[in-house]
Structures are given as C-alpha cells and as structure tokens.
Scaffold this active site. Structure first.
Site, PDB file in Angstrom:
ATOM      1  N   HIS B  49       0.955  -1.198  -0.176  1.00  0.00           N
ATOM      2  CA  HIS B  49       0.016  -0.094   0.084  1.00  0.00           C
ATOM      3  C   HIS B  49       0.758   1.198  -0.021  1.00  0.00           C
ATOM      4  O   HIS B  49       1.905   1.333   0.690  1.00  0.00           O
ATOM      5  CB  HIS B  49      -0.830   0.121   1.277  1.00  0.00           C
ATOM      6  CG  HIS B  49      -1.933  -0.950   1.292  1.00  0.00           C
ATOM      7  ND1 HIS B  49      -3.156  -0.995   0.472  1.00  0.00           N
ATOM      8  CD2 HIS B  49      -1.978  -2.217   1.770  1.00  0.00           C
ATOM      9  CE1 HIS B  49      -3.923  -2.021   0.767  1.00  0.00           C
ATOM     10  NE2 HIS B  49      -3.001  -2.825   1.392  1.00  0.00           N
ATOM     11  N   ARG B 311      -7.897 -11.090   9.331  1.00  0.00           N
ATOM     12  CA  ARG B 311      -7.216  -9.920   9.701  1.00  0.00           C
ATOM     13  C   ARG B 311      -7.389  -9.875  11.308  1.00  0.00           C
ATOM     14  O   ARG B 311      -8.560 -10.271  12.003  1.00  0.00           O
ATOM     15  CB  ARG B 311      -7.927  -8.467   9.243  1.00  0.00           C
ATOM     16  CG  ARG B 311      -8.002  -8.483   7.577  1.00  0.00           C
ATOM     17  CD  ARG B 311      -8.690  -7.397   7.835  1.00  0.00           C
ATOM     18  NE  ARG B 311      -9.350  -7.141   5.963  1.00  0.00           N
ATOM     19  CZ  ARG B 311     -10.371  -7.789   5.475  1.00  0.00           C
ATOM     20  NH1 ARG B 311     -10.958  -8.327   6.308  1.00  0.00           N
ATOM     21  NH2 ARG B 311     -10.773  -7.341   4.307  1.00  0.00           N
ATOM     22  N   ILE B 336      -2.110  -6.265  14.073  1.00  0.00           N
ATOM     23  CA  ILE B 336      -1.561  -6.000  12.684  1.00  0.00           C
ATOM     24  C   ILE B 336      -2.293  -6.457  11.539  1.00  0.00           C
ATOM     25  O   ILE B 336      -2.342  -7.361  11.013  1.00  0.00           O
ATOM     26  CB  ILE B 336      -0.266  -6.581  12.694  1.00  0.00           C
ATOM     27  CG1 ILE B 336       0.832  -6.431  13.997  1.00  0.00           C
ATOM     28  CG2 ILE B 336       0.659  -6.123  11.442  1.00  0.00           C
ATOM     29  CD1 ILE B 336       1.155  -5.071  14.385  1.00  0.00           C
ATOM     30  N   CYS B 383       4.647 -29.775 -12.369  1.00  0.00           N
ATOM     31  CA  CYS B 383       3.387 -29.005 -12.356  1.00  0.00           C
ATOM     32  C   CYS B 383       3.485 -28.309 -13.767  1.00  0.00           C
ATOM     33  O   CYS B 383       4.056 -27.336 -14.013  1.00  0.00           O
ATOM     34  CB  CYS B 383       3.511 -27.808 -10.946  1.00  0.00           C
ATOM     35  SG  CYS B 383       2.176 -26.727 -11.629  1.00  0.00           S
ATOM     36  N   CYS B 431      -0.344 -32.687 -10.202  1.00  0.00           N
ATOM     37  CA  CYS B 431       1.027 -32.645  -9.536  1.00  0.00           C
ATOM     38  C   CYS B 431       1.068 -33.275  -8.301  1.00  0.00           C
ATOM     39  O   CYS B 431       2.152 -33.674  -7.707  1.00  0.00           O
ATOM     40  CB  CYS B 431       1.752 -31.310  -9.806  1.00  0.00           C
ATOM     41  SG  CYS B 431       0.844 -30.215  -8.811  1.00  0.00           S
TER      42      CYS B 431
END
Lengths: 471, 465
Positions: B49, B311, B336, B383, B431
């Site tokens: 951000h 969060r 946080i 993969c 995979c």
C-alpha cells in the site's frame, strides 16, 4: 532435434495419429510425452469399456494402451518420455515449426518439425472453478486424481466418499472406491440428468445401490484439516440451491467429476484460436488448426466419451498431417468445422422403466432398454435390443447375472505398489465381493506381464484373474 | 537460554527475526503450525500500500510509508517477486469526489509522493478495462504488489542463514517470568527460556498476551474472502484498483498478482471463530458484485480458486507495538491488520529499536543481508500449469527441511507456497501425487504420511486392501 511430424502427447490420440501417419509413409515421427510411459490417462482407466470399435472386443484401459504401444514399438516410432513441450512457434514459410521441449535428462532444447499434431488431452475442472464455498481441507480430489492414487499408486484416498458430478470418471470412481472397500454415500448431480454413459450408471451405481441424487449440489464443505462432511441441497430449475432441503452428509472424501477442459495453453502459445463452445482449437474438416501445419485431435480438440472415438479421430489427423508432409502442397484451408460429439443416450432411472421386466443393456454405450418376457413354456422373449449382445445380456441377467470385474493386486518389488487385473470372464454377481476379498489377500512378485494369470479359479467361479498391465 | 524468542512465524515475526539477526543475539522463532507463514501471511491481497489510508500521526501511517519505501530494495536483497504497478482509488460519482480529495490530502500529509487525482479520461487511458461510470481516481504511483508467500519465506531463510533458530509445531501454552528471564512451555512439553519475548502470534496474540499480562487486549477476527483467476485473464487490469474505503477497510480491490493471475477481494466480516477461514456463498457473491462496479467485465469462467483470511482487529484503530507495562521484556506486536504486509519490513526495524533499549547488543559482523530464491530448473516438469520442474520442488523440500531445527514433516502446501506446484489452473489435479512422491522420497517417509497442510490433513488413508 528434427522430425517430419512432432506429436504432442502420447495418449490414445497421440499414439493413434502416429500409427496412422506412419502407415501413410511418414517414418520420421517424434511423440513427446509428459509421463514416464506412453498411454496417457488410459493407464489409470483400469475398468472395461475400451476397444469395442477399434478392436471389436472389450478391453480395459491399460490393455487398450498396450495395443497401441505395441504398434508404436513394432514400427519403431521414436518417442520422448518425461518431456513437456513448453511453447510452439509456428512455421513462417522459411523456418519449420519450432517446439521448445523440457526433458528430465536433457533439459531445455528445440525440436523442428514440418507438421505438428496436438494431442495433449484435457484436465479436470477443479473445486475452485466450481466455486463451492467452505473450508479447504484435504480429502477433496478431482475424481481423476483419486483414480491415479488408487489405480496407479495403490493408495486409498478415503473411506467415506461423496461424489459431486455424474460424469463418467465420477461414476467409474464410485464403483472403484466401493470395490476397494470404501463407503460410497452418494453421487450428487446438479442437473436433472447425468452426464455419464448410461451403462456406467447401471454397472457402477445401480449394481452397488449407490444413490444418484439428480438436481442436487454441494453448498458447504466442513473440516479444517481433513474433510468432515458436506452439505447437500436440492436445486431449483435455475440451479439455485433450495436451502430448506440442505442435508449434512458426514464423509472424509469428496470426489469431483464436474467436467473436463481441453488443455490448450500450448495451442494458445502458437497463436491457435480456440472455439468457445468446444474449448478446443478451431479446425477445418482435415482437423487442421488455423495455424497451417498444426493439427489437433482427441480430448484437446473436444472432450470425447469414448477412447475409441479418440483413436478414430486421431488417425484422421495423422493421415491429414502425413498428406501435407508428403505433397508439400498448401491447399486452401477451407471452412471451420466443429467436431461433433457422438450422440448419447440419456439415462432412464430404473424406477422410470415402464415395466419391472425391462433392463438396460451394458454391452456397449448404446445402452438399449431391453424387455424380457417369460412365455408359458418358460422360454424368454427378448425385445428392444439393437444387436445380439443385448439378447445374450438380458437372458443372462434374468437367469444368472454376471459381471466382469477389474481390480488391483499388490505387487512386491515392482515399479508401483499394484498392478491392474481383470476377470477373464463374467463372474456371478453375488460372487463379486468374495472375488475381491481373494484378490485383496493376494500379492505377487514383480515382474508381472499383462496377460499373466495371477489367480486361478477365483472364489470357485472357474474364472481366472489376469494382469492387464505390466509392472 | 535465548536472548529473544519470537512467538509466531508469520510475516511480522519473520521480519523482526531477520532484523534482529543483524545483532549479536541468540534468537528463536516458535511457530505452532508445521510451517511458517500459515496464518494471515498466506491469505491476503499481496499489496504494497502506498500509505494514504491510515490516519496521520498513527503508527500505521508511519510504518506503512516506511514499509512501502523499504520494499523494492528488500525484494532485490531477498529475491522475492515485487512489481510496482501503481494503484488507483476509484470514485463513481461527483458527490464522492470530496472523499477522494480527503484521501489525497491525508496521503500527502502522511508523506506519500506522486499522488494525483485523475479525470475519467486520464483513468481510461491508464486502465482501459475500467467501468464507464468511474468519474475520478486517486492515482498512487508508488502502489505495488508482492508475493506474500515468498516475502515471508525469504525473510525466514535469510534469518536462518544468519543464525536464527526456527521451531515448528510449538504452540506456546504457558509463559512464566522469573527474576532473570521468561520460561516458555509449548504444547508438546518442550520448554524454552528467553530474556525478551516478542509476541507476533497474529490473531492469537491476545491469547499469548494474556499468558503474562493482566492488561486487557482482545483481537477479533475480521474475515476477508477472495477469488483468484487464471493467468489467461491476469492482464485484465494493470493497476491495483481500490474503491473508496469504508469503516470496515479498503473495500474490494482488483489487482494483478506478481505471478500474473487476477485477484479480487476481500470482504470484511467480523466473526468469532479464529479458525473460520471458510469461504461463504454470500461472501464470494459480494466480492464478485463489488468488483463488477470497478471494471467492465469480471471473467467468471476463469476463476481457479477462492480463499479466506483473517485480519486481527484490535478495535484500537492502530497497530499495537510496545513493551507490555506489567511485563518488562515482553513486547506485543498485535492487531497488525492491513497494511500489515506492507508494514512488515518497517515493523521489523521498529521492534529492533525497541529491543535495543531493553537488551543492548553489538552488530553481528557476519550478517549477510542477501538471500537467493529458487531458480527455475532444467529437468522434468512436475506442475504443468505453472511449469515447475523437479529441481525446483526438490530445492524447496531441502530448504524447508533446513529451515527448522526440530524434525517434522513438509506439507504439499508448504511446497506450493515456495515454488508454486498446484497454484495453477488445475489446482494440483495432476501434480499432487508427484509432489507427494518427491517429498516422501526426500524425507524417507511413506506417501501415506504426506499432508496437505500439516498434521491431521493427510491426503491418503493407507494402501488399498
């Protein structure tokens, strides 16, 4: 490295196209296969249902693959294993087609080819694409991945199983998990009809009384580490779940059989345009893509129900590519022609059969509804069947029903833990589980060759168990 | 006896570990899961951000800007994916323009450079896929994206290389303080001693806090649901597109990822269950609906997966980073939430400074600031969707093994986050058995012991009978 014809993929499509091109006179062919052996998805399709068209007999997937592998070997057609084509740069008039290939032992290198056949097959639609909300525990597998774990590796992915989607792999896996001792709770299908072959519903679900819940879907997934259960609900005509009908089904495994997607990322790298409807390249009637000299066949072109049809289509692509290489003439591309899926019979639930004496023949994908009537003299009058197979099947089904069974036997010292096996003939339906428990108690030492008799007179049926693959 | 024990191996704990490793300190990280970065660090937007959201004067505002400034250099030093693609906050009506101007003013006050408000035509030029009813946008050229997995892993590996010890599957259940140090007991019966504890336990930091302190701290999980799209539509947008923020956060964003996928989300729903990382039908529909306001068309057919992250919402509007007053030597790094990922490098620096006051130490003369990522391999492709070779997978297994001091297993997800097998369009359909084979082979264990994401998530139930 150079080849006249490079074929991307060594499954049913790639192998059949190689053989056909060879027969037309192209000897310098190279098949590029990702796996450690040829055969593609056939190697894990240990069930019956292959070869009725191509070989006029019913084979298992590995046996069908072996037939083609033998043809490739006899003709000494070269192939690369553990090799993946990362990118194709189409020919530009001066330079040939250029394939960037990554292999296990030689790393990255380029292959030049006059013509290319795309035969990469398809992949399964994952959970994420279905947008099923809930947790993300282990125990949720695309049906084909579960099939690989069971049939190639010999591991059981789970014990209490729900299957979402009634595509053929889902149906086949319902039976496989049941045969391997799992509790298969139900097959859930959002549409009001199944996408699978009718014979598969009959012999995979009905035979084992596994419920098929049409117009139902899964609206919740429970379990943080391992799957604990799913919430199943009915849907309305717009396929919206009816929350009032929600039912929690405890299970540790959810298999997804919700459609196959042609794997065309490589085609896109070559600038080939994709048909939105089929998910495969746009081709003309010669199966040539709009990028001249690059052909497509098999499930990368459109998803087929039957491997036999893949082989037929692939042979046509092989011949067309061979013609181009031999004549060197670039004709008018012509018109786009969308390959048609073979017509399909839709399942009639057993309850909907008008009479108790009707049954669905499982002899071939045509799935005839056959009526059996008992005459006064105890003879049977059989009608509705399109061929003699139906008559024989129906007669047996009402007198002494029998099934051909495929399974796996433990191998000691082999490349994998197990080898696929089959009964050499039908065994009485009521002996299926007796037969399986004998199979379960058997272990053999490597090497095993396809055709080796591994159990004689299984469960006293006078039928033998033979290997259907090498291990 | 350790000088510093960090509880929690998420991106915050790892950043602190890496920063502290530059000092002559004996450091350990205790992680309750089988791998680092298993919480919010693995389920977020992956955004750097610019720093115009947080209120001026807050720790958040300061650490966001600092983190955003540090990130490009750190990405080079630690070799993780970073792309400065720029961000925009979209505004759909003339009435909302003042809110955009407010953001601009706040951003400028916070010290964000290059911000400007673009007209509809200017927005269109920069981002042609934008919806027609977008009137203005706040453009933040310093907005960027990172790989959140590799950011965490890179910091951990670098910390390890500089002597930090990592322990997995150590859930801290008791902490006791005596005269000289803290005594820590983990749920498996092992114990540790440390002079300083840094509590970086993410959403569980309040529970760790309560083991030593009577000062109230409560963290509430706020769920965010996301949808991820195939790389075929990764170029749908070039910039990270936000909508005007609400009281719950920055709203639903649309962004390319550093790996070329398209990502939309998150929702913001306060929940109670700290393990509630399930997606919901409503949540995913909301994401699709909100995202559809920003751009012309959401390529629904190209969705490859959905996920949810939590969060840690402290209700205090700012990060809580301080020594706990009734427990000297115990530092909370709690609450946080966004922009936590962006701020992580700055939080590392900040906590290092806090600890320097409590436990002065000399610089580590052997500190190596550089770490190299795993390079593309040159052998069998395991993969196919992401073109990941055997060499890369083996390297990832080896590095994971070397990271931890105590023995343990390596899950499929751990390898997936490191080198991406299974991240692609088939979502590990092809995979999984191959990666399981490689892990089992390298660790000398049975394939039936392989887990998706740690103990209890075994993928197989034994050999067939």
């Amino acid at each position: 490295m150079k080849a006249e014809l490079a074929i991307v993929g060594g499954g049913p499509a790639g192998m059949a196209s190689a053989v056909a091109a060879y027969e037309k006179g192209i000897k310098n062919i190279l098949i590029i296969e990702r796996d450690k052996k040829l055969g593609g998805i056939l190697n894990q399709c240990i069930h019956h249902g292959f070869g009725l068209h191509a070989f006029k007999e019913e084979l298992t997937g590995p046996e069908y693959a072996l037939r083609y592998i033998e043809m490739i070997t006899e003709r000494e057609i070269p192939y690369l294993l553990k090799a993946m084509v990362l990118k194709i740069t189409p020919a530009d008039g001066k330079t040939p087609h250029l394939l960037e290939v990554m292999t296990d032992d030689q790393g990255l290198f380029a292959i030049e080819a006059k013509a290319v056949i795309l035969a990469m097959g398809c992949r399964e639609r994952p959970r994420g694409a279905l947008n099923i909300p809930g947790y993300r525990p282990s125990g949720i597998y695309p049906a084909g991945m579960a099939q690989y774990f069971v049939n190639i590796k010999g591991y059981l992915p789970g014990q209490k199983v729900v299957i979402l989607g009634s595509g053929d792999i889902g149906l086949i896996m319902a039976r496989r998990m049941k045969l391997q001792g799992a509790d298969v709770k139900m097959v859930v299908e959002i549409l009001p009809y199944s996408g699978g072959l009718v014979r598969n519903i009959v012999q995979c679900l009905d035979d084992f009384e596994i419920p098929l819940k049409l117009s139902h879907t899964i609206i919740g997934i429970d379990g943080i580490n391992r799957l604990k259960g799913v919430t199943v609900a009915q849907v309305d005509e717009n396929l919206k779940p009816l929350l009032k009908t929600a039912e929690y089904i405890p299970c540790d495994t959810l298999l997804l059989s919700c459609g196959l997607i042609p794997e065309n990322e490589l085609s896109l790298s070559a600038g080939i345009s994709i048909d939105e409807k089929t998910g495969g390249p746009v081709v003309n009637q010669r199966l040539e893509t709009a990028v001249r000299g690059i052909f497509a066949c098999g499930n990368v072109l459109h998803v087929h129900d039957l491997a036999d049809n893949v082989s037929i289509e692939a042979a046509a692509a092989g011949e067309a590519a061979a013609d181009d290489i031999i004549t060197g003439v670039i004709s008018d591309w012509g018109e786009a022609k969308r390959p048609k899926a073979a017509p399909k019979t839709r399942y009639t639930p057993r309850a909907n059969l008008s009479l108790a004496n009707q049954l669905v023949c499982i002899g071939c994908p045509a799935s005839c509804v056959v009526t059996v009537e008992k005459e006064k003299d105890d003879s049977l009058t059989i009608t509705g069947n399109a061929c003699p197979v139906g008559e024989e099947y129906a007669r047996k089904e009402v007198t002494a029903p029998a099934r051909n069974i495929t399974s796996l036997i433990r191998v000691i010292g082999g490349e994998n833990n197990v080898v696929s096996v089959k009964t050499t003939d039908g065994i009485p339906k009521d002996k299926i589980f007796a037969c399986l428990s004998e199979i379960g108690l058997t272990a053999v030492s490597a090497p095993v060759k396809a055709g080796d008799v591994l159990i004689e007179n299984v469960a006293g049926t006078e039928v033998n168990i033979i290997a259907t693959a090498n291990c | 006896m350790y000088d510093v024990i960090i509880i929690g191996g998420g991106v915050i704990g790892l950043s602190i570990a890496r920063e502290l490793a530059s000092k002559q300190l004996k450091i350990a990280v205790l992680e309750k899961n089988s791998d680092i970065g298993e919480g919010a660090s693995k389920a977020n937007s992956g955004i750097v951000h610019a720093g115009f959201d947080a209120s001026f004067g807050t720790l958040k505002a300061r650490l966001n800007l600092r983190g955003s400034t540090l990130m490009p250099k750190l990405a080079k030093e630690l070799d993780f994916e970073y792309l400065n693609n720029g961000a925009m906050v979209l505004c759909f009506s003339e009435n909302e323009k003042p809110k955009l101007e407010e953001l601009l003013a706040r951003g400028l006050k916070n010290g964000v450079t290059g911000l400007e408000i673009l007209s509809q035509a200017e927005v269109n030029k920069k981002e042609p896929s934008i919806n027609e009813n977008v009137k203005y946008a706040l453009y933040a050229p310093s907005g960027a994206i990172v790989c959140p997995f590799n950011l965490a892993i890179a910091m951990a590996e670098n910390a390890r290389a500089n002597g930090v010890e990592f322990f997995r599957e150590k859930k801290v259940i008791i902490i006791k303080k005596n005269n000289t140090c803290y005594f820590i007991l983990a749920d498996d019966g092992t114990s540790f001693e440390a002079k300083v504890i840094v509590n970086c336990a993410g959403i569980f930091a309040d529970e760790i806090h309560r083991l030593v302190s009577s000062i109230p701290l409560t963290l509430a999980p706020r769920k965010g649901e996301y949808l991820l799209f195939d790389k075929t539509v990764g170029n749908t947008v070039k910039h990270t597109l936000f909508q005007l923020p609400t009281e719950y956060g920055k709203g639903v964003l649309i962004t390319p990822t550093v790996h070329g996928n398209l990502l939309i989300g998150p929702t913001a729903l306060d929940i109670e269950d700290k393990a509630g990382v399930d997606t919901t039908g409503d949540g995913l529909e909301t994401v699709l609906k909100k995202a559809a306001e920003s751009i012309k068309e959401i390529p629904r057919r190209e969705i490859i997966t959905s996920f949810a992250g939590l969060r840690a919402n402290s209700g205090q509007g700012d990060f809580i980073i301080a020594e706990v007053s009734d427990s000297p030597g115990f530092i909370d790094v709690a609450g946080i939430d966004s922009p936590g990922l962006t701020s992580a490098p700055a939080i590392g620096e900040y906590v290092k400074a806090l600890i320097a006051d409590i436990l002065p130490a000399l610089d580590n003369p052997h500190f190596v600031s550089k770490r190299e990522g795993i390079k593309p391999g040159n052998n069998e492709v395991i993969c196919r969707c992401e073109t990941i070779t055997k060499a890369e997978i083996l390297a990832a297994i080896q590095r994971t093994n070397e990271l931890f001091k105590n023995p343990g297993q390596i899950s499929l997800d751990s390898i997936k986050r490191r080198v991406r097998p299974g991240m692609g369009r088939c979502q590990a359909g092809f995979c999984t058995p191959r990666v399981a084979e490689l892990i089992a082979g390298e660790l000398g264990i049975n394939e039936t012991d392989i887990t998706k994401s740690g103990r209890g998530s075994e993928i197989l139930m034994g050999l067939i009978s």
